[in-house]
Design a protein around this motif. Sequence first.
Motif, PDB file in Angstrom:
ATOM      1  N   PRO A   1       0.822  -1.130   0.152  1.00  0.00           N
ATOM      2  CA  PRO A   1       0.089  -0.008   0.147  1.00  0.00           C
ATOM      3  C   PRO A   1       0.811   1.224   0.021  1.00  0.00           C
ATOM      4  O   PRO A   1       1.956   1.204   0.444  1.00  0.00           O
ATOM      5  N   SER A   2       0.427   2.394  -0.658  1.00  0.00           N
ATOM      6  CA  SER A   2       0.909   3.820  -0.494  1.00  0.00           C
ATOM      7  C   SER A   2       0.398   4.286   0.713  1.00  0.00           C
ATOM      8  O   SER A   2      -0.808   4.392   0.902  1.00  0.00           O
ATOM      9  N   PRO A   3       1.098   4.664   1.715  1.00  0.00           N
ATOM     10  CA  PRO A   3       0.771   5.497   2.916  1.00  0.00           C
ATOM     11  C   PRO A   3       0.347   7.005   2.566  1.00  0.00           C
ATOM     12  O   PRO A   3       0.911   7.823   3.107  1.00  0.00           O
TER      13      PRO A   3
ATOM     14  N   LEU B   1       5.579  -0.808   2.146  1.00  0.00           N
ATOM     15  CA  LEU B   1       5.231   0.554   2.195  1.00  0.00           C
ATOM     16  C   LEU B   1       5.632   1.441   0.669  1.00  0.00           C
ATOM     17  O   LEU B   1       7.015   1.754   0.866  1.00  0.00           O
ATOM     18  N   ASP B   2       4.757   1.653  -0.152  1.00  0.00           N
ATOM     19  CA  ASP B   2       5.129   2.374  -1.371  1.00  0.00           C
ATOM     20  C   ASP B   2       5.032   3.821  -1.044  1.00  0.00           C
ATOM     21  O   ASP B   2       4.120   4.236  -1.372  1.00  0.00           O
ATOM     22  N   ASP B   3       6.252   4.427  -0.304  1.00  0.00           N
ATOM     23  CA  ASP B   3       6.081   5.789   0.025  1.00  0.00           C
ATOM     24  C   ASP B   3       7.358   6.560  -0.710  1.00  0.00           C
ATOM     25  O   ASP B   3       8.024   7.326  -0.418  1.00  0.00           O
TER      26      ASP B   3
ATOM     27  N   ILE C   1       0.121 -10.541  -6.352  1.00  0.00           N
ATOM     28  CA  ILE C   1      -1.266 -10.696  -6.238  1.00  0.00           C
ATOM     29  C   ILE C   1      -1.945  -9.085  -6.197  1.00  0.00           C
ATOM     30  O   ILE C   1      -1.521  -8.545  -4.972  1.00  0.00           O
ATOM     31  N   ARG C   2      -2.600  -8.741  -7.134  1.00  0.00           N
ATOM     32  CA  ARG C   2      -2.903  -7.386  -6.744  1.00  0.00           C
ATOM     33  C   ARG C   2      -4.216  -6.930  -7.729  1.00  0.00           C
ATOM     34  O   ARG C   2      -4.891  -7.843  -8.314  1.00  0.00           O
ATOM     35  N   GLY C   3      -4.860  -5.791  -7.529  1.00  0.00           N
ATOM     36  CA  GLY C   3      -6.150  -5.553  -8.397  1.00  0.00           C
ATOM     37  C   GLY C   3      -6.089  -5.604  -9.941  1.00  0.00           C
ATOM     38  O   GLY C   3      -4.878  -5.236 -10.285  1.00  0.00           O
TER      39      GLY C   3
HETATM   40  N1  GLU Z   1       1.401   0.667  -4.180  1.00  0.00           N
HETATM   41  C1  GLU Z   1       0.770  -0.031  -5.445  1.00  0.00           C
HETATM   42  C2  GLU Z   1      -0.963   0.474  -5.279  1.00  0.00           C
HETATM   43  O1  GLU Z   1      -1.460   0.559  -4.190  1.00  0.00           O
HETATM   44  C3  GLU Z   1       0.982  -1.390  -5.243  1.00  0.00           C
HETATM   45  C4  GLU Z   1       0.325  -2.238  -6.342  1.00  0.00           C
HETATM   46  C5  GLU Z   1       1.218  -3.647  -6.390  1.00  0.00           C
HETATM   47  O2  GLU Z   1       0.766  -4.386  -5.622  1.00  0.00           O
HETATM   48  O3  GLU Z   1       2.032  -3.782  -7.077  1.00  0.00           O
HETATM   49  O4  GLU Z   1      -1.711   0.231  -6.504  1.00  0.00           O
END
Ligand code: GLU
Length: 446
Positions: free
Chosen positions: A9-11, A41-43, A201-203
């Motif tokens: 997630p991005s904070p 944390l994608d910060d 695994i993501r949206g």
């Molecule tokens: N920070 C990205 C998002 O929230 C992550 C996506 C991913 O899982 O690669 O969309």
Amino acid sequence: MTVTVRFAPSPTGKLHIGNGRPAVLNWLYAKSQGGTFILRLDDTDRERSTEEYADGILEDLAWLGLEHDALHRQSARFERYDAAAQRLKQAGRLYPCYETPDELDRKRKRQLARGLPPVYDRAALDLTDEEREKLEAEGRRPHWRFKLEPKTAEWDDLILGTVRVDCKSLSDPVLIREDGSYLYTLPSVVDDMEMNVTDVIRGDDHTTNTGAQIQIFEALAARLPRFGHHSMLIGPDGKPLSKRLLGDYTLEAIRGMGFEPMAVNCMLALLGTAEAAEPLLTLDELAKGFDIAKLGRGQIRFEAQEIERLNAGLLHKTPYEAVKARLAERGMDSPEFWEAVRPNLTLFDGAAEWWHVIEGPVEPVIEPEDADFIAEALAALPGEPWDGSTWKSWTDTLKSSTGRKGKGLFMPLRLALTGLRHGPELANLLPLIGPERAKARLSGKS
Ligand code: GLU
């Protein structure tokens, strides 16, 4: 190779129910295979990322019980991204562009007007050294684009099956902004590569992205992870969960409303599968039956009633031992009480209402036409000790002495004993109310 997944997630905001989904799915995927769950944390966006949001994410995950095996922050890894960017530049895959947002916008409009797809025309690749120097002398700073090869990316998606993305129809993605900061695309690949992530695994909002990122993995000579793209939650209005709605649907808000974390976990893991009806009590149980391939591809509608239904179903099967401490905290520690009230609960906090009904004071309701019957019922109350069979022997006696049955028998008793028309089984409530309070209430006293 050990399965390693990450939730990234991005904070830059609070987690809402929709972005809780990849957290739960990744965690269960790792757990079900004895793998590792990384929280990343994608910060990289330093202006919008805050410590407060990062803390909130940690709190939400802890509440859900999704423990992480490792925690990384992208903001601590800029030199890794710089090194990768350097490699891509040397390989001729990362090139400087000088167009301003306005210029790009005009190009796009021209393309659309001519019926062409608005794909970046790569004009920057034709710039000579002199032209670049001139632009720099004017004060322009480059942003950097990754040069896509004109091919189709294809992968066997864990959820979607075979997916193809034609990279010819994509603009070369910008990896580095004019101010030198990184967009999400490159750091994510570098981290997945260096942290040995086996499964991303993501949206499914990232599906196209995956097409481009596969080429970045390849350009960096990295092993490709497997990919799984899950469907997105949509709001009750059928539209994507929008910012407008998020207030109600942050995990923090849902926690504040008193829902059980397992109701949220079950909802996020099971919606879109055939097992959606039955909530499970623990993450371990959920992990045991978890198979990511069972997830549906369609969008999933998030409805408040669904989480209420799951929460109620969960409480109805929660054993006393699992809530003993919470009951004790609220001064309601009694196994018999829990057995009596749990089938009537939607939220755990509702138990307090029934505790009050038992303890009193309650306002007994005795309709004038039932007064004689209630007086007879008072006289017929069985002797002590009272237990689970007291209600039956009492009402059997009343049945034969008065000829009343069904609602005509039970409702006046319920109204007199609890002041309410609905509630837990009286057979369970009666011993908890006890002879003293029962006598008083049947005499019309609170
Ligand atoms: N920070 C990205 C998002 O929230 C992550 C996506 C991913 O899982 O690669 O969309």
